[in-house]
Write a protein that holds these residues in place. Structure first.
Motif, PDB file in Angstrom:
ATOM      1  N   PHE A 150       0.816  -1.223   0.000  1.00 24.39           N
ATOM      2  CA  PHE A 150       0.000   0.000   0.000  1.00 24.39           C
ATOM      3  C   PHE A 150       0.851   1.275   0.000  1.00 24.39           C
ATOM      4  CE2 PHE A 150      -2.075   3.178   2.847  1.00 24.39           C
ATOM      5  CZ  PHE A 150      -3.220   3.468   2.120  1.00 24.39           C
ATOM      6  N   LEU A 151       1.779   1.388   0.966  1.00 20.16           N
ATOM      7  CA  LEU A 151       2.560   2.633   1.064  1.00 20.16           C
ATOM      8  C   LEU A 151       3.483   2.810  -0.142  1.00 20.16           C
ATOM      9  CD1 LEU A 151       3.119   5.192   2.688  1.00 20.16           C
ATOM     10  CD2 LEU A 151       4.917   3.958   3.909  1.00 20.16           C
ATOM     11  N   ALA A 152       4.025   1.706  -0.654  1.00 21.66           N
ATOM     12  CA  ALA A 152       4.881   1.798  -1.841  1.00 21.66           C
ATOM     13  C   ALA A 152       4.067   2.325  -3.020  1.00 21.66           C
ATOM     14  CB  ALA A 152       5.476   0.437  -2.166  1.00 21.66           C
ATOM     15  N   GLN A 153       2.799   1.940  -3.075  1.00 21.27           N
ATOM     16  CA  GLN A 153       1.933   2.427  -4.154  1.00 21.27           C
ATOM     17  C   GLN A 153       1.587   3.901  -3.953  1.00 21.27           C
ATOM     18  OE1 GLN A 153      -1.251  -0.628  -4.275  1.00 21.27           O
ATOM     19  NE2 GLN A 153      -0.278  -1.280  -6.165  1.00 21.27           N
ATOM     20  N   LEU A 154       1.260   4.282  -2.714  1.00 17.84           N
ATOM     21  CA  LEU A 154       0.946   5.698  -2.452  1.00 17.84           C
ATOM     22  C   LEU A 154       2.145   6.581  -2.764  1.00 17.84           C
ATOM     23  CD1 LEU A 154      -1.145   5.926   0.855  1.00 17.84           C
ATOM     24  CD2 LEU A 154      -1.920   5.593  -1.476  1.00 17.84           C
ATOM     25  N   ASN A 155       3.338   6.081  -2.434  1.00  9.29           N
ATOM     26  CA  ASN A 155       4.566   6.845  -2.685  1.00  9.29           C
ATOM     27  C   ASN A 155       4.995   6.787  -4.143  1.00  9.29           C
ATOM     28  OD1 ASN A 155       4.746   7.406   0.036  1.00  9.29           O
ATOM     29  ND2 ASN A 155       6.368   5.911   0.457  1.00  9.29           N
ATOM     30  N   ASN A 156       4.311   5.950  -4.935  1.00 13.43           N
ATOM     31  CA  ASN A 156       4.743   5.659  -6.301  1.00 13.43           C
ATOM     32  C   ASN A 156       6.186   5.174  -6.327  1.00 13.43           C
ATOM     33  OD1 ASN A 156       2.432   5.915  -7.860  1.00 13.43           O
ATOM     34  ND2 ASN A 156       2.607   8.138  -7.969  1.00 13.43           N
ATOM     35  N   GLN A 157       6.539   4.366  -5.340  1.00 16.34           N
ATOM     36  CA  GLN A 157       7.864   3.740  -5.301  1.00 16.34           C
ATOM     37  C   GLN A 157       7.820   2.379  -5.977  1.00 16.34           C
ATOM     38  OE1 GLN A 157       8.366   4.422  -0.884  1.00 16.34           O
ATOM     39  NE2 GLN A 157      10.499   4.638  -1.485  1.00 16.34           N
ATOM     40  N   ALA A 158       6.631   1.805  -6.055  1.00 13.77           N
ATOM     41  CA  ALA A 158       6.437   0.545  -6.769  1.00 13.77           C
ATOM     42  C   ALA A 158       5.646   0.871  -8.029  1.00 13.77           C
ATOM     43  CB  ALA A 158       5.667  -0.437  -5.895  1.00 13.77           C
ATOM     44  N   PRO A 159       5.847   0.071  -9.092  1.00 16.36           N
ATOM     45  CA  PRO A 159       5.095   0.343 -10.325  1.00 16.36           C
ATOM     46  C   PRO A 159       3.596   0.379 -10.048  1.00 16.36           C
ATOM     47  CG  PRO A 159       6.709  -1.421 -10.654  1.00 16.36           C
ATOM     48  CD  PRO A 159       6.678  -1.127  -9.189  1.00 16.36           C
ATOM     49  N   ASN A 160       2.958   1.399 -10.526  1.00 15.67           N
ATOM     50  CA  ASN A 160       1.528   1.572 -10.282  1.00 15.67           C
ATOM     51  C   ASN A 160       0.897   2.167 -11.534  1.00 15.67           C
ATOM     52  OD1 ASN A 160      -1.015   2.260  -9.416  1.00 15.67           O
ATOM     53  ND2 ASN A 160      -0.356   3.613  -7.767  1.00 15.67           N
ATOM     54  N   GLY A 173      -0.318   5.538 -11.226  1.00 15.16           N
ATOM     55  CA  GLY A 173       0.631   6.469 -10.609  1.00 15.16           C
ATOM     56  C   GLY A 173       0.379   7.933 -10.935  1.00 15.16           C
ATOM     57  N   ASN A 174       0.164   8.232 -12.225  1.00 11.13           N
ATOM     58  CA  ASN A 174      -0.070   9.632 -12.619  1.00 11.13           C
ATOM     59  C   ASN A 174      -1.357  10.167 -12.029  1.00 11.13           C
ATOM     60  OD1 ASN A 174       2.235  10.195 -14.051  1.00 11.13           O
ATOM     61  ND2 ASN A 174       1.396   9.377 -15.975  1.00 11.13           N
ATOM     62  N   ALA A 175      -2.377   9.304 -12.045  1.00 11.32           N
ATOM     63  CA  ALA A 175      -3.665   9.715 -11.479  1.00 11.32           C
ATOM     64  C   ALA A 175      -3.512   9.981  -9.984  1.00 11.32           C
ATOM     65  CB  ALA A 175      -4.717   8.639 -11.725  1.00 11.32           C
ATOM     66  N   PHE A 176      -2.789   9.106  -9.292  1.00  4.76           N
ATOM     67  CA  PHE A 176      -2.578   9.285  -7.850  1.00  4.76           C
ATOM     68  C   PHE A 176      -1.978  10.665  -7.577  1.00  4.76           C
ATOM     69  CE2 PHE A 176      -2.450   4.891  -5.584  1.00  4.76           C
ATOM     70  CZ  PHE A 176      -3.625   4.525  -6.210  1.00  4.76           C
ATOM     71  N   LYS A 177      -0.985  11.012  -8.369  1.00  5.75           N
ATOM     72  CA  LYS A 177      -0.302  12.306  -8.175  1.00  5.75           C
ATOM     73  C   LYS A 177      -1.260  13.477  -8.454  1.00  5.75           C
ATOM     74  CE  LYS A 177       3.858  14.776  -9.680  1.00  5.75           C
ATOM     75  NZ  LYS A 177       5.129  14.637 -10.426  1.00  5.75           N
ATOM     76  N   ASN A 178      -1.957  13.396  -9.583  1.00  5.76           N
ATOM     77  CA  ASN A 178      -2.887  14.481  -9.934  1.00  5.76           C
ATOM     78  C   ASN A 178      -3.981  14.645  -8.890  1.00  5.76           C
ATOM     79  OD1 ASN A 178      -1.493  15.042 -12.261  1.00  5.76           O
ATOM     80  ND2 ASN A 178      -2.745  13.674 -13.526  1.00  5.76           N
ATOM     81  N   ASN A 179      -4.496  13.530  -8.408  1.00  4.82           N
ATOM     82  CA  ASN A 179      -5.555  13.587  -7.393  1.00  4.82           C
ATOM     83  C   ASN A 179      -5.031  14.222  -6.110  1.00  4.82           C
ATOM     84  OD1 ASN A 179      -7.135  12.203  -9.224  1.00  4.82           O
ATOM     85  ND2 ASN A 179      -6.846  10.212  -8.229  1.00  4.82           N
ATOM     86  N   PHE A 180      -3.855  13.790  -5.699  1.00  5.84           N
ATOM     87  CA  PHE A 180      -3.270  14.306  -4.451  1.00  5.84           C
ATOM     88  C   PHE A 180      -3.031  15.808  -4.554  1.00  5.84           C
ATOM     89  CE2 PHE A 180       0.385  14.582  -1.349  1.00  5.84           C
ATOM     90  CZ  PHE A 180      -0.371  14.291  -0.238  1.00  5.84           C
TER      91      PHE A 180
END
Ligand SMILES: *[C@@H]1O[C@H](CO)[C@@H](O)[C@H](O)[C@H]1NC(C)=O
Ligand SMILES: *[C@@H]1O[C@H](CO)[C@@H](O)[C@H](O)[C@H]1NC(C)=O
Length: 290
Positions: free
Chosen positions: A182-192, A195-202
């Motif tokens: 979970f945290l690796a995904q939130l941090n975009n440290q693991a392939p996701n 990922g781009n959507a997570f960043k834009n949303n945040f």
């Protein structure tokens, strides 16, 4: 005619929340507790800003709070979204302890959120490397040094703390794509793929307010409340040195450059006391609940 106009105007104000002077606030509790742990803070809000509407999330209480983070985020996201939709002028969030990571999960995965200020109250945003006493009965009795052998496995990931376990000596396992930590995904440290959507949303939030301090006693290291972690030498790696900050993987650096990161280091407050300390509320939170 004027009466009718007044009626329509009032209705308009009601519909669009123009008459609300303060934005509504979402409250999210931490691990092995429930909404009641945030009753005091809810009262402080209503005393300071009478009429403020609040959603004190009543889900994944007590033992249920040990369930995997994505399970919790998915369900809680639906509850929060309904409240957000009912408050189109936007809402604020106060999220405590593990709840701060639940809220971050919602903020990154929910494209239509309308959160203005996100108050992360002593929340392990930089992960945990230490099992708090209250959690010990629910995880294997192994020292922090070796618990990665359990936590960084598909079965070990079935307990929430394993989803944000940040072992600086085994980040290769933390980041491994197949495990989807979970945290690796939130941090975009693991392939996701998102990922781009997570960043834009945040990045839709206006401000991120991080509150924590050296006498916390539960968040390990306590600097995790400000995205700090241990490094492979056991020293503290501050937010600015984190790979995900330098690479701006999920927008943290953009927020910093925008002047949208507020970092409060408050000594003398124990972990369980944060939501019951009216002085902390008055000094560091109230002004962000506009
Ligand atoms: C956990 O392990 C330690 C060290 O092996 C031992 O001393 C302790 O009694 C154990 N605690 C529990 C609750 O089993
Ligand atoms: C997680 O899985 C382990 C191993 O199957 C089990 O012992 C443990 O009770 C599970 N924990 C939770 C919170 O479901």
């Amino acid at each position: 005619m004027p009466g009718r106009f007044l009626f329509c105007f009032t209705l308009f104000m009601y519909q669009y929340g123009v008459s609300d002077s303060y934005r509504a606030v979402i409250l999210m509790h931490g691990i092995l507790s429930s909404q009641t742990s945030l009753n005091n803070i809810e009262q402080y809000i209503k005393q300071a800003h009478p009429g403020t509407e609040t959603l004190n999330v009543n889900a994944f209480n007590d033992l249920d709070s040990l369930q995997p983070m994505w399970t919790q985020v998915t369900q809680i996201s639906g509850v929060m979204k309904k409240f957000m939709d009912a408050h189109p002028q936007g809402v604020h969030m106060i999220c405590y302890s593990q709840g701060g990571l639940i809220c971050r999960g919602v903020l990154e995965s929910l494209s239509s959120h309308n959160v203005h200020n996100f108050i992360s109250l002593s929340s392990p945003q930089g992960g945990m490397y230490g099992v708090p006493n209250m959690v010990k009965p629910f995880v294997p009795n192994i020292s922090s040094k070796y618990i990665y052998r359990v936590f960084y496995t598909p079965r070990g990931q079935n307990v929430s703390i394993a989803n944000y376990w940040y072992d600086p000596y085994h980040l290769d396992l933390f980041k491994q794509p197949s495990l989807k930590v979970f945290l690796a995904q939130l941090n975009n440290q693991a392939p996701n793929p998102q990922g781009n959507a997570f960043k834009n949303n945040f990045l839709k939030i206006k401000n991120l307010i991080m509150i924590g301090g050296p006498d916390d006693g539960v968040i390990t290291p306590w600097q995790s409340s400000h995205f700090g972690s241990f490094d492979e030498k056991g020293k503290i790696k501050e937010m600015e040195e984190q790979e995900y900050f330098v690479k701006d993987s999920f927008g943290l650096k953009t927020l910093a450059n925008r002047g949208a990161l507020q970092k409060y280091i408050i000594p003398g407050v124990k972990h369980t006391h944060w939501p019951h300390n009216q002085n902390v509320f008055k000094t560091y939170m109230e002004k962000w609940l506009d």
